[in-house]
Design an enzyme around this catalytic site. Sequence first.
Site, PDB file in Angstrom:
ATOM      1  N   ILE A 245     -15.726 -18.780  -5.542  1.00  8.35           N
ATOM      2  CA  ILE A 245     -17.146 -18.844  -5.900  1.00  8.35           C
ATOM      3  C   ILE A 245     -17.465 -20.187  -6.563  1.00  8.35           C
ATOM      4  CG2 ILE A 245     -18.945 -17.830  -7.356  1.00  8.35           C
ATOM      5  CD1 ILE A 245     -17.474 -15.129  -6.989  1.00  8.35           C
ATOM      6  N   PRO A 302     -12.959 -14.654 -13.365  1.00  9.17           N
ATOM      7  CA  PRO A 302     -12.727 -13.208 -13.320  1.00  9.17           C
ATOM      8  C   PRO A 302     -12.550 -12.658 -14.725  1.00  9.17           C
ATOM      9  CG  PRO A 302     -10.684 -14.351 -12.866  1.00  9.17           C
ATOM     10  CD  PRO A 302     -11.738 -15.418 -13.005  1.00  9.17           C
ATOM     11  N   ARG A 330     -18.290 -12.322 -14.885  1.00 11.23           N
ATOM     12  CA  ARG A 330     -18.350 -10.981 -15.454  1.00 11.23           C
ATOM     13  C   ARG A 330     -18.959 -11.082 -16.847  1.00 11.23           C
ATOM     14  NH1 ARG A 330     -17.842  -9.432 -11.020  1.00 11.23           N
ATOM     15  NH2 ARG A 330     -16.361  -7.910 -10.151  1.00 11.23           N
ATOM     16  N   ASP A 354     -26.586 -12.994 -14.122  1.00  6.64           N
ATOM     17  CA  ASP A 354     -26.521 -11.935 -13.120  1.00  6.64           C
ATOM     18  C   ASP A 354     -25.582 -10.818 -13.544  1.00  6.64           C
ATOM     19  OD1 ASP A 354     -27.229 -10.867 -10.520  1.00  6.64           O
ATOM     20  OD2 ASP A 354     -25.178 -11.348  -9.888  1.00  6.64           O
ATOM     21  N   GLU A 359     -23.811  -2.841 -18.374  1.00  7.50           N
ATOM     22  CA  GLU A 359     -24.715  -2.730 -17.229  1.00  7.50           C
ATOM     23  C   GLU A 359     -24.978  -1.262 -16.916  1.00  7.50           C
ATOM     24  OE1 GLU A 359     -23.184  -4.991 -13.927  1.00  7.50           O
ATOM     25  OE2 GLU A 359     -23.139  -6.869 -15.063  1.00  7.50           O
ATOM     26  N   HIS A 378     -27.340  -7.845 -11.487  1.00  6.40           N
ATOM     27  CA  HIS A 378     -26.029  -7.935 -10.831  1.00  6.40           C
ATOM     28  C   HIS A 378     -26.177  -7.691  -9.333  1.00  6.40           C
ATOM     29  CE1 HIS A 378     -21.420  -7.258 -11.469  1.00  6.40           C
ATOM     30  NE2 HIS A 378     -21.672  -8.035 -10.430  1.00  6.40           N
TER      31      HIS A 378
END
Length: 418
Positions: A245, A302, A330, A354, A359, A378
């Site tokens: 990413i 990550p 994250r 995001d 969440e 997200h």
Amino acid sequence: MLDRLAICILYFLLSSPTISLSFSESSSHSLNHFTRRAFSTFSSSTLTGLTGPFSSSVSTLSTANDDNYWNRETSSRKRYQDFKPITQMANIICLSDPNDDANQRLYHGNLPQGAHVIAIGSEISHFDIETLKQSNANVIFVSHPKSREPLAKLVQEIPTIQWIHSRSAGIDFITSDELSHCEAIVTNAKGCFSSTLAEYTMMAISYFAKDLRRLLKQKNSKLWEKYCVEEIRGKTLGIIGYGDIGRAAGKLAKAYGMKVIALRRNPQNSQGDDICDEVYSNDKASLCKLVSNSDYILCAAPLTRETKGLIDGEVFASAKKNSIFINVGRGPIVVEDALIQALKNGRLKGAALDVFATEPLPIDSELWTLDNVLVSPHNMDMTETFMHEAAEFFIEENLPRFLRNDPLLNLVDKVAGY
């Protein structure tokens, strides 16, 4: 005739003590076009019965140029050795929602020869452990978000499990001591989601550089008022977590004329990288240095034991004045109270988020009300086909490799968590 000629050429190349060839993409001594073409003409019947140095080198030749990781934009599809015979079965447990639309081909479609789904369930109570043992279950496909405990139980109880595949890129939802200590290898869907998150990163950069908040307010107020905007070209994007990413975002940033600097566990892996201008190691001092030199800070790391709470008050205090923080990694990597403080005291000009520590984002979170925060639920990698593509990667790319005992793509370090 061409088959025989190809065999002669490659036998000579591989058996000659005076010729040394490397088949890595970066090597200056890679196979020439003719040799590659000659090898591509081999049929399984041609290879049958070969002996000597050539026979022992077939596997090396056919896989040495394969990338270790998948990328939906750049990887060639189905590069496994389809001329090789199937050497093992894939008896698959799906730790998944039976109604998950993205998995329906896996549940009910045509799988590669030798692959069979033997059980589907999202909780340990959905599985008959003894039946799975008798069925020689050896593969687990994981897509349910609450899979940590049932997966730990499955790998404990079924010693025949050889391979666990996560349909997600992150594996933080399945990590456990049981997983770390089991013999199975783990792969993920890295490379299936990077392009959309890279696009979101550039959108977020543009959002603040062109002050779209003001633009939208002026439109709603029918106000014609010119204002200066910032140029993206020449600015610096600092990337925390330079994996698939992060690299995809860096590639787009380069197209905009930005300088790209990055933090990664193994900086030596970026030698010769034409995207990243500078690479730092992942110690705290290097992290603080990176954010102090960045106009835009992207977190694409990550979630692991080491990265949880990594970006804290000390890091934000080191950030360049008026920089922008973007998080597509994250939520728990960031200490949110420290982020909110940096947004309120002016250290950060803004943030595009995001992912969050909790969440859905709680209603009472200040992140909802801060005018300089762009909030998305997200979903910035959530295209109509993104999970279907992730499931297809398992079926089309890694399953055939497993059946032929070829190296799998996207191996994950179970202990490190990525």
